[in-house]
Design an enzyme around this catalytic site. Structure first.
Site, PDB file in Angstrom:
ATOM      1  N   GLU A   1       0.839  -1.205   0.000  1.00 38.54           N
ATOM      2  CA  GLU A   1       0.000   0.000   0.000  1.00 38.54           C
ATOM      3  C   GLU A   1       0.868   1.247   0.000  1.00 38.54           C
ATOM      4  OE1 GLU A   1      -3.104  -0.093  -1.228  1.00 38.54           O
ATOM      5  OE2 GLU A   1      -3.470  -1.590   0.328  1.00 38.54           O
ATOM      6  N   HIS A   2       0.503   2.182  -0.845  1.00 40.47           N
ATOM      7  CA  HIS A   2       1.227   3.450  -1.008  1.00 40.47           C
ATOM      8  C   HIS A   2       2.670   3.208  -1.454  1.00 40.47           C
ATOM      9  CE1 HIS A   2      -2.011   6.062   0.413  1.00 40.47           C
ATOM     10  NE2 HIS A   2      -2.299   5.085   1.237  1.00 40.47           N
TER      11      HIS A   2
ATOM     12  N   SER B   1     -13.206   4.299  -9.204  1.00 41.39           N
ATOM     13  CA  SER B   1     -12.861   5.411 -10.100  1.00 41.39           C
ATOM     14  C   SER B   1     -11.974   4.919 -11.251  1.00 41.39           C
ATOM     15  CB  SER B   1     -12.151   6.520  -9.326  1.00 41.39           C
ATOM     16  OG  SER B   1     -10.966   6.030  -8.759  1.00 41.39           O
TER      17      SER B   1
ATOM     18  N   ASP C   1      -3.949   0.530  -9.783  1.00 36.75           N
ATOM     19  CA  ASP C   1      -5.365   0.245 -10.026  1.00 36.75           C
ATOM     20  C   ASP C   1      -5.619  -0.042 -11.491  1.00 36.75           C
ATOM     21  OD1 ASP C   1      -5.316   1.009  -7.446  1.00 36.75           O
ATOM     22  OD2 ASP C   1      -6.396   2.880  -7.721  1.00 36.75           O
TER      23      ASP C   1
HETATM   24  P1  NG1 Z   1      -7.614   3.832  -4.207  1.00 35.91           P
HETATM   25  O1  NG1 Z   1      -7.804   2.940  -3.063  1.00 35.91           O
HETATM   26  O2  NG1 Z   1      -8.246   3.341  -5.453  1.00 35.91           O
HETATM   27  O3  NG1 Z   1      -7.942   5.263  -3.919  1.00 35.91           O
HETATM   28  C1  NG1 Z   1      -5.105   4.827  -4.340  1.00 35.91           C
HETATM   29  C2  NG1 Z   1      -4.322   5.022  -5.626  1.00 35.91           C
HETATM   30  C3  NG1 Z   1      -3.380   3.839  -5.900  1.00 35.91           C
HETATM   31  C4  NG1 Z   1      -2.509   3.553  -4.695  1.00 35.91           C
HETATM   32  C5  NG1 Z   1      -3.394   3.383  -3.447  1.00 35.91           C
HETATM   33  C6  NG1 Z   1      -2.608   3.199  -2.166  1.00 35.91           C
HETATM   34  C7  NG1 Z   1      -5.389   6.254  -7.475  1.00 35.91           C
HETATM   35  C8  NG1 Z   1      -6.296   6.183  -8.647  1.00 35.91           C
HETATM   36  N1  NG1 Z   1      -5.231   5.137  -6.767  1.00 35.91           N
HETATM   37  O4  NG1 Z   1      -6.013   3.785  -4.544  1.00 35.91           O
HETATM   38  O5  NG1 Z   1      -2.600   4.129  -7.049  1.00 35.91           O
HETATM   39  O6  NG1 Z   1      -1.551   4.546  -4.518  1.00 35.91           O
HETATM   40  O7  NG1 Z   1      -4.241   4.526  -3.257  1.00 35.91           O
HETATM   41  O8  NG1 Z   1      -1.831   2.056  -2.223  1.00 35.91           O
HETATM   42  O9  NG1 Z   1      -4.847   7.294  -7.180  1.00 35.91           O
END
Ligand code: NG1
Length: 470
Positions: A61-62, A162, A205
């Site tokens: 994550e992140h 999204s 994603d």
């Molecule tokens: P979600 O959970 O879809 O908001 C976001 C980022 C990912 C990733 C994760 C954390 C977008 C579209 N998605 O995901 O790329 O960084 O947080 O791991 O910005």
């Protein structure tokens, strides 16, 4: 397409249990209902159908925007887009839930004005604008978007609804304009197209939504290579049948995820900038490894304490020799406030350790070692909670309740955080009957209703031209 042909098509996409035909039957009814709604909205003629899945991230994550590693899988929860091309450049959008997502329309151009922040059409406008810029597409479309429960991707839950909408819209517009792109290039393109809405997100994603495979998780190295840099190292890791994945929606939604997310991205960049003073070759936190920097793995804390501040505001950062131009650019790009403080060391510690955990977790998965995998999930959660501060009280309660069950091997926050979903690993066949009890305790402690579903790994984006003639 007649029902038996449709069933055969759907079988290739969804990992539904062959012993339980009701799931596939329900999908069949859903597609048929969508076709009827499309005809009602746009009249008779050919209909082309596209779908793109949401995803659940098992671990990592992140890390994606730090050029690190992730291990997600595409879900059966997806978004359908039924479409018919138009001779002109208009895009008319209808949604199967019009009260929640009102009709929208816009015209293709290299700069399409966005709607208000959060407007659903922005996720179609982003890829539309990007396709005009890249390929000069000219045909708009009449489109119906279908993402309602229980088959749709829950919104704001960390399951990438999204990105699914971005990917499905990009696929439809590309295909209806007779274009095509190799899958990785397409995934990379979609990730950048979503920046239109204001996040500076990573690629995880979109890659999962495009490249997902039934029954597999996707190990993705988020560092691009090649010219242009759109090639990524991927590996589909089979999900061992002796384990099952459970996705639990905490019901908690946070409004300002966008700003928290952007601050975390900025904090990681600050860490890189500070380390670059001594190691100029570093471009992302991915580069900060024990081998590369020459410290023993157990000495990570000491290394970070020596080189990164625990907490710093803009004034302190300027004193650390970060140039005003860099700091101003960062503040503008990530919409930072001048009084903000940054916990640079802890954020970097999370990312560096999380990258290592993904590598080890992928090994555990290849070896079908669910117990080991579960331990990494729990460590990941603690790190997200304490170092990255991307969790929240409700999600922590949920992880603790799940982790306290003997049936659960591991559980963690999944997705961006500050609410949303928890992913858990179980021995397959372990009764999920215990979930009613978890939900009751969770409700008593947080006041929120818990929802959960079995996470089955589905195929990535699909498109069927001339799916039906109506
Ligand atoms: P979600 O959970 O879809 O908001 C976001 C980022 C990912 C990733 C994760 C954390 C977008 C579209 N998605 O995901 O790329 O960084 O947080 O791991 O910005």
């Amino acid at each position: 397409m007649n029902p038996s042909h449709l069933t055969a098509v759907l079988q290739q996409v969804y990992d539904s249990d062959p012993a339980d035909p009701s799931l596939l039957q329900a999908q069949l009814s859903r597609y048929q209902e969508a076709l009827r709604a499309f005809r009602l909205a746009f009249g008779p003629g050919p209909v082309h159908v596209y779908r793109a899945p949401g995803r659940v991230n098992l671990i990592g994550e992140h890390t994606d925007y730090n050029h690190g590693f992730v291990l997600p899988m595409a879900l059966e929860k997806d978004i359908l887009l039924l479409a018919r091309p138009r001779a002109d450049g208009r895009v008319t959008l209808r949604n199967i839930e019009p009260a929640r997502f009102p009709d929208r329309s816009f015209t293709l151009s290299p700069s399409i004005p966005p709607g208000p922040v959060g407007d659903w059409a922005n996720y179609v406008k982003g890829p539309a604008q990007a396709l005009v810029r890249l390929l000069g597409i000219t045909h708009g479309m009449d489109a119906l978007v279908v993402g309602k429960a229980p088959f749709g991707v829950p919104i704001g839950a960390g399951l990438s609804s999204s990105s699914a909408l971005t990917v499905v819209s990009a696929m439809a517009l590309l295909d209806l304009n007779n274009g095509s792109m190799p899958p990785m290039e397409f995934a990379h393109f979609c990730a950048q197209a979503e920046w239109y809405v204001g996040t500076r997100g990573g690629v995880m994603d979109h890659f999962t939504s495009v490249l997902g495979r039934r029954g597999h998780a996707l190990f993705l190295d988020c560092r691009p290579a090649g010219v242009p840099p759109t090639q990524y190292r991927t590996e589909w890791v089979p999900l061992p049948p002796q384990y099952s994945i459970l996705v639990c929606d905490s019901g908690k939604r946070r409004a300002n995820t966008l700003s928290d997310y952007n601050v975390r991205v900025a904090e990681c960049k600050l860490g890189v900038a500070l380390l670059q003073r001594r190691w100029p070759a570093i471009t992302h936190l991915r580069d900060v490894t024990a081998e590369q920097m020459g410290f023993a793995p157990a000495e990570l804390d000491a290394f970070l304490a020596e080189h990164l501040p625990e907490e710093a505001d803009f004034a302190a950062l300027r004193q650390l020799d970060l140039s005003p131009a860099f700091l101003d650019g960062l503040a503008a790009d990530h919409r930072l406030t001048p009084t903000q403080t940054f916990r640079v060391r802890a954020r970097c510690r999370h990312v560096i350790r999380e990258n290592q955990r993904v590598i080890e977790s992928a090994d555990a998965l290849r070896a079908s070692d669910g117990r080991r995998f579960g331990r990494y999930m729990l460590e990941s959660h603690q790190s997200l909670r304490d170092d990255y501060e991307a969790s929240c009280a409700e999600v922590d309660v949920l992880v603790d309740l799940l982790a306290g069950r003997p049936e659960v091997l591991g559980a963690r926050l999944t997705g961006a955080g500050w609410g949303g979903c928890v992913v858990a690993l179980l021995d397959a066949g372990a009764e999920t009957g215990f979930m009613a009890e978890v939900a009751e305790t969770y409700k008593a402690r947080t006041g929120l209703a818990l929802e959960w579903f079995a996470g089955r790994a589905a195929a990535g984006v699909n498109g069927w031209k001339h799916f039906a003639e109506l």
